[in-house]
Write a protein that holds these residues in place. Sequence first.
Motif, PDB file in Angstrom:
ATOM      1  N   GLU A  87      42.658  35.447  31.682  1.00  0.00           N
ATOM      2  CA  GLU A  87      41.747  34.900  30.669  1.00  0.00           C
ATOM      3  C   GLU A  87      41.798  35.717  29.384  1.00  0.00           C
ATOM      4  OE1 GLU A  87      38.219  32.789  33.276  1.00  0.00           O
ATOM      5  OE2 GLU A  87      37.766  34.631  32.207  1.00  0.00           O
ATOM      6  N   ASP A  88      42.006  37.014  29.504  1.00  0.00           N
ATOM      7  CA  ASP A  88      42.080  37.897  28.335  1.00  0.00           C
ATOM      8  C   ASP A  88      43.555  38.187  28.073  1.00  0.00           C
ATOM      9  OD1 ASP A  88      42.182  40.138  26.590  1.00  0.00           O
ATOM     10  OD2 ASP A  88      40.191  40.782  27.250  1.00  0.00           O
ATOM     11  N   ARG A  89      44.057  37.706  26.945  1.00  0.00           N
ATOM     12  CA  ARG A  89      45.485  37.801  26.615  1.00  0.00           C
ATOM     13  C   ARG A  89      46.025  39.231  26.564  1.00  0.00           C
ATOM     14  NH1 ARG A  89      47.877  33.407  25.428  1.00  0.00           N
ATOM     15  NH2 ARG A  89      46.983  31.529  24.563  1.00  0.00           N
ATOM     16  N   ARG A  90      45.158  40.203  26.360  1.00  0.00           N
ATOM     17  CA  ARG A  90      45.618  41.595  26.287  1.00  0.00           C
ATOM     18  C   ARG A  90      46.282  42.032  27.590  1.00  0.00           C
ATOM     19  NH1 ARG A  90      40.164  44.305  24.220  1.00  0.00           N
ATOM     20  NH2 ARG A  90      39.384  42.786  25.727  1.00  0.00           N
ATOM     21  N   TRP A  91      45.935  41.396  28.702  1.00  0.00           N
ATOM     22  CA  TRP A  91      46.561  41.737  29.978  1.00  0.00           C
ATOM     23  C   TRP A  91      48.049  41.382  29.998  1.00  0.00           C
ATOM     24  CZ3 TRP A  91      44.538  45.154  32.902  1.00  0.00           C
ATOM     25  CH2 TRP A  91      43.168  45.259  33.085  1.00  0.00           C
ATOM     26  N   HIS A  92      48.451  40.378  29.200  1.00  0.00           N
ATOM     27  CA  HIS A  92      49.872  40.003  29.158  1.00  0.00           C
ATOM     28  C   HIS A  92      50.737  41.170  28.687  1.00  0.00           C
ATOM     29  CE1 HIS A  92      49.634  35.786  30.202  1.00  0.00           C
ATOM     30  NE2 HIS A  92      48.673  35.593  29.310  1.00  0.00           N
ATOM     31  N   ALA A  93      50.279  41.870  27.652  1.00  0.00           N
ATOM     32  CA  ALA A  93      51.058  42.986  27.089  1.00  0.00           C
ATOM     33  C   ALA A  93      51.263  44.097  28.120  1.00  0.00           C
ATOM     34  CB  ALA A  93      50.360  43.541  25.848  1.00  0.00           C
ATOM     35  N   LEU A  94      50.319  44.242  29.031  1.00  0.00           N
ATOM     36  CA  LEU A  94      50.433  45.266  30.067  1.00  0.00           C
ATOM     37  C   LEU A  94      51.358  44.827  31.190  1.00  0.00           C
ATOM     38  CD1 LEU A  94      49.321  48.066  30.991  1.00  0.00           C
ATOM     39  CD2 LEU A  94      47.608  46.792  32.289  1.00  0.00           C
ATOM     40  N   GLY A  95      51.604  43.525  31.286  1.00  0.00           N
ATOM     41  CA  GLY A  95      52.399  43.011  32.402  1.00  0.00           C
ATOM     42  C   GLY A  95      51.599  43.039  33.692  1.00  0.00           C
ATOM     43  N   LEU A  96      50.358  42.567  33.626  1.00  0.00           N
ATOM     44  CA  LEU A  96      49.470  42.670  34.776  1.00  0.00           C
ATOM     45  C   LEU A  96      49.976  41.920  35.998  1.00  0.00           C
ATOM     46  CD1 LEU A  96      46.781  43.834  35.833  1.00  0.00           C
ATOM     47  CD2 LEU A  96      45.784  41.602  35.349  1.00  0.00           C
ATOM     48  N   GLU A  97      50.631  40.788  35.816  1.00  0.00           N
ATOM     49  CA  GLU A  97      51.052  40.020  36.990  1.00  0.00           C
ATOM     50  C   GLU A  97      51.999  40.817  37.896  1.00  0.00           C
ATOM     51  OE1 GLU A  97      51.964  36.653  34.469  1.00  0.00           O
ATOM     52  OE2 GLU A  97      50.662  35.418  35.748  1.00  0.00           O
ATOM     53  N   PRO A  98      53.096  41.369  37.394  1.00  0.00           N
ATOM     54  CA  PRO A  98      53.943  42.172  38.291  1.00  0.00           C
ATOM     55  C   PRO A  98      53.273  43.472  38.736  1.00  0.00           C
ATOM     56  CG  PRO A  98      54.858  42.161  36.061  1.00  0.00           C
ATOM     57  CD  PRO A  98      53.719  41.185  36.084  1.00  0.00           C
ATOM     58  N   LEU A  99      52.441  44.053  37.880  1.00  0.00           N
ATOM     59  CA  LEU A  99      51.722  45.277  38.233  1.00  0.00           C
ATOM     60  C   LEU A  99      50.786  45.011  39.407  1.00  0.00           C
ATOM     61  CD1 LEU A  99      50.032  47.735  35.798  1.00  0.00           C
ATOM     62  CD2 LEU A  99      48.707  46.738  37.640  1.00  0.00           C
ATOM     63  N   ALA A 100      50.037  43.910  39.355  1.00  0.00           N
ATOM     64  CA  ALA A 100      49.096  43.569  40.423  1.00  0.00           C
ATOM     65  C   ALA A 100      49.837  43.259  41.723  1.00  0.00           C
ATOM     66  CB  ALA A 100      48.231  42.386  40.001  1.00  0.00           C
ATOM     67  N   GLU A 101      50.935  42.539  41.611  1.00  0.00           N
ATOM     68  CA  GLU A 101      51.735  42.207  42.803  1.00  0.00           C
ATOM     69  C   GLU A 101      52.241  43.484  43.470  1.00  0.00           C
ATOM     70  OE1 GLU A 101      53.680  39.650  45.582  1.00  0.00           O
ATOM     71  OE2 GLU A 101      52.157  39.183  44.088  1.00  0.00           O
ATOM     72  N   ARG A 102      52.750  44.402  42.671  1.00  0.00           N
ATOM     73  CA  ARG A 102      53.282  45.664  43.197  1.00  0.00           C
ATOM     74  C   ARG A 102      52.176  46.498  43.852  1.00  0.00           C
ATOM     75  NH1 ARG A 102      54.696  50.811  40.176  1.00  0.00           N
ATOM     76  NH2 ARG A 102      56.168  51.867  41.522  1.00  0.00           N
ATOM     77  N   ALA A 103      51.024  46.587  43.183  1.00  0.00           N
ATOM     78  CA  ALA A 103      49.907  47.384  43.709  1.00  0.00           C
ATOM     79  C   ALA A 103      49.371  46.791  45.009  1.00  0.00           C
ATOM     80  CB  ALA A 103      48.792  47.477  42.671  1.00  0.00           C
ATOM     81  N   ALA A 104      49.184  45.478  45.035  1.00  0.00           N
ATOM     82  CA  ALA A 104      48.655  44.820  46.238  1.00  0.00           C
ATOM     83  C   ALA A 104      49.648  44.920  47.390  1.00  0.00           C
ATOM     84  CB  ALA A 104      48.316  43.360  45.928  1.00  0.00           C
ATOM     85  N   ALA A 105      50.921  44.699  47.111  1.00  0.00           N
ATOM     86  CA  ALA A 105      51.947  44.775  48.155  1.00  0.00           C
ATOM     87  C   ALA A 105      52.040  46.197  48.717  1.00  0.00           C
ATOM     88  CB  ALA A 105      53.298  44.325  47.613  1.00  0.00           C
ATOM     89  N   ALA A 106      51.972  47.195  47.858  1.00  0.00           N
ATOM     90  CA  ALA A 106      52.035  48.587  48.316  1.00  0.00           C
ATOM     91  C   ALA A 106      50.836  48.927  49.196  1.00  0.00           C
ATOM     92  CB  ALA A 106      52.102  49.528  47.121  1.00  0.00           C
ATOM     93  N   THR A 107      49.684  48.380  48.852  1.00  0.00           N
ATOM     94  CA  THR A 107      48.473  48.638  49.632  1.00  0.00           C
ATOM     95  C   THR A 107      48.607  48.045  51.036  1.00  0.00           C
ATOM     96  OG1 THR A 107      47.159  48.632  47.605  1.00  0.00           O
ATOM     97  CG2 THR A 107      45.961  48.367  49.689  1.00  0.00           C
ATOM     98  N   LEU A 108      49.012  46.791  51.116  1.00  0.00           N
ATOM     99  CA  LEU A 108      49.172  46.160  52.427  1.00  0.00           C
ATOM    100  C   LEU A 108      50.271  46.842  53.236  1.00  0.00           C
ATOM    101  CD1 LEU A 108      47.217  44.117  51.227  1.00  0.00           C
ATOM    102  CD2 LEU A 108      48.624  42.308  52.172  1.00  0.00           C
ATOM    103  N   ALA A 109      51.397  47.148  52.604  1.00  0.00           N
ATOM    104  CA  ALA A 109      52.504  47.794  53.309  1.00  0.00           C
ATOM    105  C   ALA A 109      52.081  49.163  53.847  1.00  0.00           C
ATOM    106  CB  ALA A 109      53.712  47.935  52.390  1.00  0.00           C
ATOM    107  N   HIS A 110      51.310  49.900  53.072  1.00  0.00           N
ATOM    108  CA  HIS A 110      50.829  51.217  53.509  1.00  0.00           C
ATOM    109  C   HIS A 110      50.012  51.103  54.798  1.00  0.00           C
ATOM    110  CE1 HIS A 110      49.305  55.327  53.247  1.00  0.00           C
ATOM    111  NE2 HIS A 110      48.094  54.827  53.471  1.00  0.00           N
ATOM    112  N   LEU A 111      49.315  49.978  54.943  1.00  0.00           N
ATOM    113  CA  LEU A 111      48.466  49.764  56.116  1.00  0.00           C
ATOM    114  C   LEU A 111      49.191  49.031  57.242  1.00  0.00           C
ATOM    115  CD1 LEU A 111      45.241  48.798  54.167  1.00  0.00           C
ATOM    116  CD2 LEU A 111      45.763  51.001  55.253  1.00  0.00           C
TER     117      LEU A 111
END
Length: 162
Positions: A8-32
């Motif tokens: 919803e907030d376009r500033r997240w696009h510049a950060l690349g939130l979609e791949p960042l969130a995917e990587r963070a969530a996947a790492a969390t599940l894999a760790h467990l």
Amino acid sequence: MLTDVMIEDRRWHALGLEPLAERAAAATLAHLGMDPGAFEISILACNDARIAVLNEDFRGKPQPTNVLSWPSAERGALRDGGVPDLPLPGPDAELGDIAIAYGVCASEAALGGKPLADHATHLIVHAVLHLLGYDHTRSGDADLMESCEVAILCKLGIADPY
């Protein structure tokens, strides 16, 4: 994909939130020991005004916060410091929803002298752990959750945020 990100907030696009969130969530599940491909998480990337409304509606706190999470089921451990009952893959593999606010996240990162991407990653890891039943209300639970966060972030090349 594990994460379904609605920006919803376009500033997240510049950060690349979609791949960042995917990587963070996947790492969390894999760790467990969980298969990231077997679960789903919805993420709302919003601004401070939107998260303030959500925070008031769901927690009775009328101010912005960095991240909120809504687990699809109660998974918390009964014993302080106990490991939550982790979900199994199946037809209802939705773990829950997360909302993350750009302004609060950016302000906290700047105040802590941390890269915004690192802080956002930490907040996503933190929120995913909440979806899985981890919490920090009781001291033993907080110690367990923090140690998980630190280990996951280390695997992602991010320094201990504590």
